[in-house]
Design a protein around this motif. Structure first.
Motif, short mmCIF file in Angstrom:
data_model
loop_
_atom_site.label_atom_id
_atom_site.label_comp_id
_atom_site.label_asym_id
_atom_site.label_seq_id
_atom_site.Cartn_x
_atom_site.Cartn_y
_atom_site.Cartn_z
N ARG A 69 0.82 -1.22 0.00
CA ARG A 69 0.00 0.00 0.00
C ARG A 69 0.85 1.26 0.00
NH1 ARG A 69 -4.24 -0.13 4.85
NH2 ARG A 69 -4.87 -2.27 4.57
N ALA A 70 1.99 1.19 0.66
CA ALA A 70 2.82 2.38 0.87
C ALA A 70 3.37 2.97 -0.43
CB ALA A 70 3.97 2.07 1.82
N VAL A 71 3.41 2.20 -1.49
CA VAL A 71 3.96 2.72 -2.76
C VAL A 71 2.89 3.34 -3.65
CG1 VAL A 71 5.93 1.14 -2.74
CG2 VAL A 71 3.80 0.45 -3.87
N ARG A 72 1.65 3.25 -3.23
CA ARG A 72 0.57 3.87 -4.01
C ARG A 72 0.59 5.38 -3.84
NH1 ARG A 72 -4.15 0.02 -1.77
NH2 ARG A 72 -3.27 -1.96 -2.45
N PRO A 73 0.17 6.10 -4.87
CA PRO A 73 0.20 7.57 -4.77
C PRO A 73 -0.77 8.14 -3.73
CG PRO A 73 -0.67 6.86 -6.91
CD PRO A 73 -0.25 5.63 -6.18
N ASP A 74 -1.84 7.43 -3.41
CA ASP A 74 -2.84 7.94 -2.47
C ASP A 74 -2.60 7.46 -1.03
OD1 ASP A 74 -3.43 5.30 -3.04
OD2 ASP A 74 -5.60 5.59 -2.91
N THR A 75 -1.41 6.96 -0.75
CA THR A 75 -1.08 6.44 0.57
C THR A 75 -1.04 7.55 1.60
OG1 THR A 75 0.20 4.66 -0.38
CG2 THR A 75 0.67 5.20 1.88
N SER A 76 -1.52 7.23 2.79
CA SER A 76 -1.48 8.22 3.86
C SER A 76 -0.03 8.42 4.31
CB SER A 76 -2.34 7.77 5.04
OG SER A 76 -1.61 6.95 5.92
N PRO A 77 0.33 9.66 4.58
CA PRO A 77 1.70 9.93 5.08
C PRO A 77 1.98 9.21 6.40
CG PRO A 77 0.63 11.97 4.39
CD PRO A 77 -0.42 10.89 4.34
N ALA A 78 0.95 8.99 7.20
CA ALA A 78 1.13 8.30 8.48
C ALA A 78 1.60 6.86 8.25
CB ALA A 78 -0.15 8.32 9.28
N LEU A 79 1.05 6.19 7.25
CA LEU A 79 1.46 4.82 6.95
C LEU A 79 2.91 4.80 6.49
CD1 LEU A 79 1.03 1.81 6.56
CD2 LEU A 79 0.06 2.31 4.30
N VAL A 80 3.28 5.73 5.63
CA VAL A 80 4.66 5.78 5.14
C VAL A 80 5.62 6.00 6.31
CG1 VAL A 80 6.28 7.05 3.68
CG2 VAL A 80 3.97 6.55 2.85
N ARG A 81 5.31 6.94 7.19
CA ARG A 81 6.17 7.22 8.35
C ARG A 81 6.22 6.03 9.29
NH1 ARG A 81 8.79 11.47 6.66
NH2 ARG A 81 7.63 13.39 6.56
N ALA A 82 5.08 5.40 9.52
CA ALA A 82 5.03 4.25 10.42
C ALA A 82 5.91 3.11 9.88
CB ALA A 82 3.60 3.78 10.60
N LEU A 83 5.85 2.87 8.59
CA LEU A 83 6.67 1.80 8.01
C LEU A 83 8.15 2.18 8.03
CD1 LEU A 83 4.42 0.58 5.09
CD2 LEU A 83 4.82 -0.51 7.31
N GLU A 84 8.45 3.44 7.89
CA GLU A 84 9.84 3.89 7.98
C GLU A 84 10.38 3.65 9.39
OE1 GLU A 84 10.97 8.25 7.83
OE2 GLU A 84 11.51 7.58 5.82
N LEU A 85 9.59 4.01 10.40
CA LEU A 85 10.00 3.76 11.78
C LEU A 85 10.09 2.27 12.05
CD1 LEU A 85 7.95 6.51 13.61
CD2 LEU A 85 10.44 6.29 13.58
N ARG A 86 9.18 1.49 11.49
CA ARG A 86 9.20 0.04 11.65
C ARG A 86 10.49 -0.54 11.09
NH1 ARG A 86 9.45 -4.20 8.97
NH2 ARG A 86 8.59 -6.13 9.77
N ALA A 87 10.94 -0.04 9.95
CA ALA A 87 12.18 -0.53 9.34
C ALA A 87 13.37 -0.24 10.25
CB ALA A 87 12.38 0.11 7.97
N PHE A 88 13.43 0.99 10.79
CA PHE A 88 14.51 1.33 11.72
C PHE A 88 14.46 0.44 12.96
CE2 PHE A 88 14.20 5.95 10.04
CZ PHE A 88 14.98 5.64 8.94
#
Length: 142
Positions: free
Chosen positions: A28-47
């Motif tokens: 979902r995170a690569v879709r253009p309509d993705t919520s910024p919260a999901l992108v940030r959450a997955l970034e933090l999850r990766a770290f």
């Protein structure tokens, strides 16, 4: 192995909050309509996944160094001190990522509940029934 495939201690929380397995969240995170919260959450999850992997590696090195079969002459206080510092740094990083992720999720607006039926505005409204509606039917049918 990419961070999207590394497990993290917060995967169940993310799955609950966003309503899908982590793999699907990454899709979902690569879709253009993705919520910024999901992108940030997955970034933090990766770290977080990387930090937790570091904790595991250091813990394993300490376990090996302190195994019951290891002789006292092989114990090196400087090496163990360094491992303790490394472990402290990894645990501090992990705690920071968990805190940041928790704050992000707490700051998110609640998910919009999808109604099970059509919204009231779409349904045709019936006019109120007159006070005598249905009373004429009572006497009939005898």
């Amino acid at each position: 192995m990419t961070t999207s495939r590394k497990p993290s201690s917060q995967d169940a929380v993310l799955e609950q909050v966003f309503g899908a397995p982590v793999e699907e969240l990454y899709a979902r995170a690569v879709r253009p309509d993705t919520s910024p919260a999901l992108v940030r959450a997955l970034e933090l999850r990766a770290f977080l996944a990387i930090a937790e992997e570091q904790v595991v590696h250091v813990r394993e090195r300490i376990h090996v160094a302190m195994a019951p079969g290891v002789g006292f002459d092989r114990l090196d206080v400087d090496v163990l001190r360094f491992e303790a510092q490394w472990l402290e740094a990894a645990l501090t990083g992990r705690a920071g990522y968990v805190t940041a992720l928790s704050r992000l999720l707490a700051a998110m607006p609640p998910p919009v509940a999808r109604p099970a039926t059509a919204p009231a505005a779409v349904r045709p409204a019936l006019p109120p029934a007159p006070p005598t509606a249905g009373t004429a039917m009572v006497g009939r049918g005898r």
